[in-house]
Design an enzyme around this catalytic site. Structure first.
Site, mmCIF file in Angstrom:
data_model
loop_
_atom_site.group_PDB
_atom_site.id
_atom_site.type_symbol
_atom_site.label_atom_id
_atom_site.label_comp_id
_atom_site.label_asym_id
_atom_site.label_seq_id
_atom_site.Cartn_x
_atom_site.Cartn_y
_atom_site.Cartn_z
ATOM 1 N N TYR A 170 -7.780 6.583 -1.672
ATOM 2 C CA TYR A 170 -7.595 4.762 -1.658
ATOM 3 C C TYR A 170 -5.678 5.597 -1.498
ATOM 4 O O TYR A 170 -5.547 6.095 -1.432
ATOM 5 C CB TYR A 170 -7.430 4.645 -3.024
ATOM 6 C CG TYR A 170 -7.131 3.514 -3.754
ATOM 7 C CD1 TYR A 170 -7.217 2.374 -3.368
ATOM 8 C CD2 TYR A 170 -6.715 3.366 -5.325
ATOM 9 C CE1 TYR A 170 -6.512 1.454 -3.411
ATOM 10 C CE2 TYR A 170 -6.385 2.173 -5.577
ATOM 11 C CZ TYR A 170 -6.435 1.099 -4.585
ATOM 12 O OH TYR A 170 -6.208 -0.075 -5.638
ATOM 13 N N ARG A 227 -0.050 -7.984 4.241
ATOM 14 C CA ARG A 227 0.550 -7.053 3.341
ATOM 15 C C ARG A 227 0.023 -6.515 2.987
ATOM 16 O O ARG A 227 -0.529 -6.554 1.543
ATOM 17 C CB ARG A 227 1.269 -8.427 2.620
ATOM 18 C CG ARG A 227 2.742 -7.910 1.531
ATOM 19 C CD ARG A 227 2.424 -7.494 -0.140
ATOM 20 N NE ARG A 227 1.069 -6.584 -0.398
ATOM 21 C CZ ARG A 227 0.633 -6.670 -1.170
ATOM 22 N NH1 ARG A 227 0.662 -6.867 -2.482
ATOM 23 N NH2 ARG A 227 -0.160 -5.024 -0.967
ATOM 24 N N ASP A 274 -6.982 -9.779 -6.255
ATOM 25 C CA ASP A 274 -6.270 -8.287 -6.592
ATOM 26 C C ASP A 274 -4.655 -7.900 -7.139
ATOM 27 O O ASP A 274 -4.184 -7.788 -8.214
ATOM 28 C CB ASP A 274 -7.180 -7.179 -6.638
ATOM 29 C CG ASP A 274 -7.246 -5.811 -7.112
ATOM 30 O OD1 ASP A 274 -7.221 -6.435 -8.811
ATOM 31 O OD2 ASP A 274 -6.254 -4.853 -6.616
ATOM 32 N N ASP A 275 -4.319 -9.022 -6.413
ATOM 33 C CA ASP A 275 -2.689 -8.450 -5.967
ATOM 34 C C ASP A 275 -1.596 -9.208 -7.691
ATOM 35 O O ASP A 275 -1.306 -8.462 -7.977
ATOM 36 C CB ASP A 275 -2.039 -8.351 -5.326
ATOM 37 C CG ASP A 275 -2.488 -7.797 -3.555
ATOM 38 O OD1 ASP A 275 -2.676 -6.644 -3.788
ATOM 39 O OD2 ASP A 275 -3.479 -8.295 -2.810
ATOM 40 N N ASN A 330 3.483 0.475 -4.019
ATOM 41 C CA ASN A 330 2.206 1.859 -2.898
ATOM 42 C C ASN A 330 3.006 1.899 -1.574
ATOM 43 O O ASN A 330 3.735 0.660 -1.506
ATOM 44 C CB ASN A 330 1.576 1.184 -3.577
ATOM 45 C CG ASN A 330 0.575 1.475 -4.723
ATOM 46 O OD1 ASN A 330 1.386 2.902 -5.091
ATOM 47 N ND2 ASN A 330 -0.048 0.416 -5.487
#
Ligand code: NAD
Length: 557
Positions: free
Chosen positions: A109, A162, A274-275, A414
């Site tokens: 991940y 993205r 989720d973002d 990230n």
């Protein structure tokens, strides 16, 4: 917790019927046991001679796999090694990952998955998941039926626009659904056979990829507007027909689509973004933990977000709900959240604001830079979600430390290279007073005799548990209340010892247990709101734990 997996199951261990034989069985990663097939199984299933004679225990297999992986020269090679194992032997992959989650999460991940996506077309070995392009319009149902597993419960879908903070990676973005779903299993316990990664390859505007003959996606610019919407609509409708019990997680869509799609589908099908929602939940958990250290309630905080996109607005909205739950009016709660975007402070005189920013455009004089904004607004918490590296400079961190005894500083962008500041910078510039969390992991840092082990403010703490909860109770919808409850539960899982060393979250080694607790909270909301389709078991936690996937081979003998 070490998961042991005896090669010779106890006599009571029920034997399973292998749906395949011979090479077909060995080449099905979900069924394969590799060198752990026992002599009896080899005789019975036509495997004799197809494997070296020595039967390995699963522990020996895990040791071999881990040793090989550790010998790789770079994280990208380790990532390739891990994915190859997943493609050969799913059970062994999960046994290795689940027993070494702290070591391997950064490989499968963030941050390594980001590099894996950037290089996807060049390191490609074997396809995993479903790719849908504009040429498949009218055929999406049939494509979903091509998937060999029929009981899909969690789908992660991206259009690759993205990817993390890396921008438009087109079809290369497939690494993200694959990585996220491996965490749904390894952390949340959703069985791997029930997961499906999907990429809507709607083209890419990434010129480097368009010019690269090895790029594996459609070599066309992105489709937009009505054609794009129709493709997404056909996909969502097809899922309802082919996999009616599946939760759809929208992942790494650019914000001009992410907010719209969430609004369009959140009350119509079982889905979430989720973002927006997962990030909000883990950040709120971090703020709750920080409140235990500062002694200041959430409703007393002033939060300045660097970035005003999916993550930032999602966190802001959930913080507002949490402040309202502590007694503030919605208006007062919103006034405690401020946002900077790529241009300036989000404030009421701006005429260029997208719809998702407008509710937070409070009255204020225009402010162009972050340092001035920190000086003027005096935030207690600074949250970085801009995707831009090194934005929290020494001046800014020092200013936060000047106005706060314990400044809350989250660098959530990230992968690691995009973090707004490092753990070392946050602690050293604040003289060890910062309460710090980051999206990708940083090593422990020693300052003034203290060792800080900062926590990973990553939604990986949230989505696997929420997903497992949705699957366990058969929830028809995913609601913000579920993410609110998940945040409270995650914060409750961080012990005094975790907090004492600067970590706002429980250690990753406890993630399966933490996810089970989050799953329970998620399911409880579903039962309370009439959204569950499964009967409520007496002991929800025991029920969830029972259903969580265990990487143990079946006994075919
Ligand atoms: P987004 O594209 O929706 O939003 C980015 C925002 O940052 C936009 O509002 C943009 O205007 C703003 N921005 C860009 N450059 C800026 C600058 N120089 N100064 C101030 N603002 C600037 O993206 P997103 O989904 O919100 O994600 C942003 C980052 O957060 C990414 O790096 C992503 O990896 C990270 N993220 C982390 C987690 C986690 O779990 N830690 C979860 C989701 C997203």
């Amino acid at each position: 917790m070490t998961i042991s997996n005896p090669a010779k199951p106890p006599k009571s261990h029920k034997s399973a019927i292998a749906p395949k034989r011979g090479a077909d069985l060995m080449h099905d990663p979900l069924l394969n046991k590799g060198t752990a097939f026992t002599r009896d199984e080899r005789l019975k299933l036509g495997l004799l001679g197809l494997l070296p004679p020595q039967v390995s225990t699963p522990e020996e297999q895990a040791e071999r796999a881990l040793n090989n992986m550790r010998k790789r020269g770079s994280d990208l090679e380790k990532y390739i090694d891990c994915l190859s194992l997943l493609d050969r032997n799913t059970t062994l992959f999960y046994q290795v990952v689940m027993n070494n989650i702290e070591e391997l999460m950064p490989i499968i991940y963030t941050p390594t998955v980001g590099l894996g996506c950037q290089r996807y077309a060049h390191i490609f070995r074997r396809a995993r998941g479903i790719f849908i392009t504009r040429r498949e319009k009218g055929m999406i149902r049939d494509i979903l039926r091509n998937w060999t597993q029929k009981d899909v419960r969690v789908i992660v879908v991206t259009d690759g626009e993205r990817i993390l903070g890396l921008g438009d990676l087109g079809a290369n973005g497939m690494g993200i659904p694959v990585g996220k779903l491996s965490l749904y299993t390894a952390c949340g316990g959703v069985p791997p056979a029930q997961t499906l990664p999907v990429t809507l390859d709607v083209g890419t505007n990434n010129e480097t990829f368009l010019k690269d003959p090895l790029y594996l996606g459609v070599h066309e610019k992105r489709i937009t507007g009505a054609e794009y919407d129709a493709l997404v609509e056909e996909f969502v409708t097809a899922v309802q027909e082919v996999f009616p019990q599946a939760l759809v997680q929208f992942e790494d869509f650019a914000n001009h689509n992410a907010f719209r799609l969430l609004e369009k589908y959140r009350d119509a099908v079982c889905c979430f973004n989720d973002d927006i929602q997962g990030t909000a939940s883990v950040s709120l958990a971090g703020l709750y933990s920080a409140a235990k250290l500062t002694g200041k309630k959430l409703s007393e905080q002033v939060i300045l977000f660097h970035g005003a996109g999916e993550a930032a607005i999602g966190i802001g909205d959930l913080c507002v709900s949490a402040m309202v739950a502590e007694g503030l009016s919605k208006q007062d709660a919103m006034k405690r959240c401020w946002f900077m975007d790529s241009k300036a402070l989000v404030e009421s005189s701006r005429k260029d604001l997208q719809a998702h920013k407008k509710p937070y455009a409070h009255e204020h004089a225009p402010l162009g830079d972050l340092l001035t904004a920190v000086r003027e607004l005096k935030p207690t918490a600074l949250i970085g979600v801009s995707g831009k590296a090194a934005q929290f400079t020494e001046d800014i961190v020092k200013e936060m430390a000047r106005i706060n005894k314990m400044p809350v500083i989250f660098a959530l962008s990230n992968p690691t290279a995009n973090a707004e500041c490092t753990a070392e910078q946050a602690y050293s510039w604040s003289e060890g007073r910062a309460i710090f969390a980051s999206g990708s992991p940083f090593p422990a840092y020693k300052y003034d005799g203290r060792t800080f082990v900062s926590g990973q403010g990553n939604n990986a703490y949230i989505f696997p548990g929420v997903g497992m909860g949705v699957v366990a109770c058969g929830a028809k919808r995913v609601t913000d209340e579920m993410f609110f409850e998940a945040a409270k539960e995650l914060a409750a899982c961080a012990s005094k010892d975790d907090l004492a060393q600067g970590c706002l979250f429980p250690p990753l080694s406890k993630i399966v247990e933490v996810s089970a607790r989050i799953a329970v909270k998620t399911a409880e909301v579903a039962y309370k709101r009439g959204l569950a389709t499964e009967p409520r078991p007496k002991d929800l936690l025991a029920f969830v734990k029972e259903r969580q996937y265990k990487p143990v081979y079946p006994n075919y003998a």
